[in-house]
Structures are given as C-alpha cells and as structure tokens.
Design a protein around this motif. Sequence first.
Motif, short mmCIF file in Angstrom:
data_model
loop_
_atom_site.label_atom_id
_atom_site.label_comp_id
_atom_site.label_asym_id
_atom_site.label_seq_id
_atom_site.Cartn_x
_atom_site.Cartn_y
_atom_site.Cartn_z
N LYS A 35 68.65 52.96 178.99
CA LYS A 35 68.11 52.75 177.66
C LYS A 35 68.88 53.56 176.62
N GLU A 39 65.58 53.43 172.01
CA GLU A 39 64.51 52.93 172.87
C GLU A 39 63.78 54.07 173.57
N THR A 46 59.28 49.96 177.21
CA THR A 46 59.33 48.74 178.00
C THR A 46 59.92 49.04 179.38
N GLU A 50 65.83 46.76 176.45
CA GLU A 50 66.14 45.63 175.59
C GLU A 50 67.63 45.57 175.26
N HIS A 51 68.26 46.71 175.15
CA HIS A 51 69.70 46.78 174.88
C HIS A 51 70.33 47.76 175.88
#
Length: 274
Positions: A35, A39, A46, A50-51
């Motif tokens: 992460k 993030e 999460t 996400e990236h």
Amino acid sequence: MRTRPAARAGQYAALLAYLAFLAFPFLWLVSVAFKPARELGSLHPTWIPEHPTLANFRQAFGEQPLLHAAANSLLAAVGAAAVAVVVATPTAYVMARRLTRAVSGWVVVSQAFPFVLVIIPLFLVLKNLRLIDSLPGLVLVYVVWALPFALWMLVGHVRAVPVELEEAAAIDGAGRLRTLVSVTAPLLAPGIAVTGLFAFVTAWNEFFFALVLLKSARKQTLPVVLTHFIGAEGVADLGPLAAAASLATLPSLVVFAIVQRRITGGVLAGAVKS
C-alpha cells in the motif's frame, strides 16, 4: 447416518475458520507492504491495495542492509539447527533407553527460566570464551536454549521405536553406535525433522539474545534490523517495516513446506526386517 455429512461440513467449516485465523496476520502484513503512504493513513482501510506499489520494498532495502542481516540470520539458524540435531539425537537415545522419565522432566523444566535470568551468565561465559559479538557465539546460545525442548521431543520418538528392532540388530552383530546410525536414526526422521525445524524457526525469529550479544552493525540479525524502522519516539515507518517483515517470514514458511513432506511420510514402512 444422516448427520455425518452435516458433521463433516461443520468440521471443514471450523478448519477453514482456523486457517483464516492463522493466515490473517500474514495476509494483512502483505497487504500493508504493497500500500502507498496515502492508503496507509486512510480512515477506511481495505484488504486489497487500491494502488499497489513496490515503493515500500525499495525504501526498505535502501534504508537498511536487509540482505546482509538475512544472511546472518540464515547462518545462525542453520548452524543452530544442525548442531542441535547432531547433539540431541544420541543424547535423546541415551535418555530414552538408559535414564528415567524424571530426568526428561528436569530437562524440560530448564525451559521455564526466562531470558533475563540466563542472559548474564551466558554473557559472562561467552566473554570468557571471546565469543561476544560473533555469530558462532550466538549459534552456541541458540543451541543451548533449543536443546532441552529438542531432547524432550526426540525422547518421545525414540521410545516409540520398537526395542525389538535394536535387539535384532544386536543379534546380527551391530554395536550401539551402528544400531543408532543404521536402525534407530532412520526411524527417527520425522522427529529429527521437527527438531531441526523447531531449532531453525526459533533461531530465525529470536531477538533478545541477538540484541544483547551482537554489537557490530554488520553482524546483526534480521529481527534486530527490523527494529530500525521504528523511530526514537516509537513511531513506525509502517510501509517499509511491513515490506521487510513480510520477506522475513518467507524462510520459515519455505522450510516448513519442505520438512512437512518428511514429517507426514510413512518412514516406518518396511522397517521390520523380513
């Protein structure tokens, strides 16, 4: 009869829940390692990044000598496991065949002493032997610390070997040493594998002895180097720390995956002389 499928399904569900419980820390550690910083500070974390990024790994290897520290840990762990197995196997044989169970109990009791209580005597002994700040001295400490539990484990495996096999070897003219090497030791393969795994994992993850006994930065082990990602005020550089820690767990998993086949193998098959 109708309850068997339901009971089996419940068993599988409980097993899956237990596996999820065991895997959660490692999976979350890997997730944090990939992460980005934004993030990591999110109020709504999460499971899957996400990236995803490799920046944490590049920063971890750029800031600390992780490969060199991992090599030191590997040498100490392999050395401790090898010496512990070589010393514990014949000693456990003598304890199982010649000594009483009370002696085995006293050996296990030695594991009850805390690290803090034994570190000063160990430090003085290593100082007299001029083994302070050296990997051989650290290996010696790891062997001493792992040996009682290793003996306790192997004694049980030795007692499980039928005495009739040794008596048959004695009738064929084999001495005690030949019997141990050719007859008993092969049957102890699962116990020896578990003992070696225990000594390896214990030495690989050990922190306190390495922190006290190793002073030079070039000789520090991986658990000690991981603490360098925590600042003076106790604030952790979470991304690089997770990246380094996730890599530090891989050797233990690999060694266990390799040894597991030997543990579950049917090594007693064909042991009885025809």
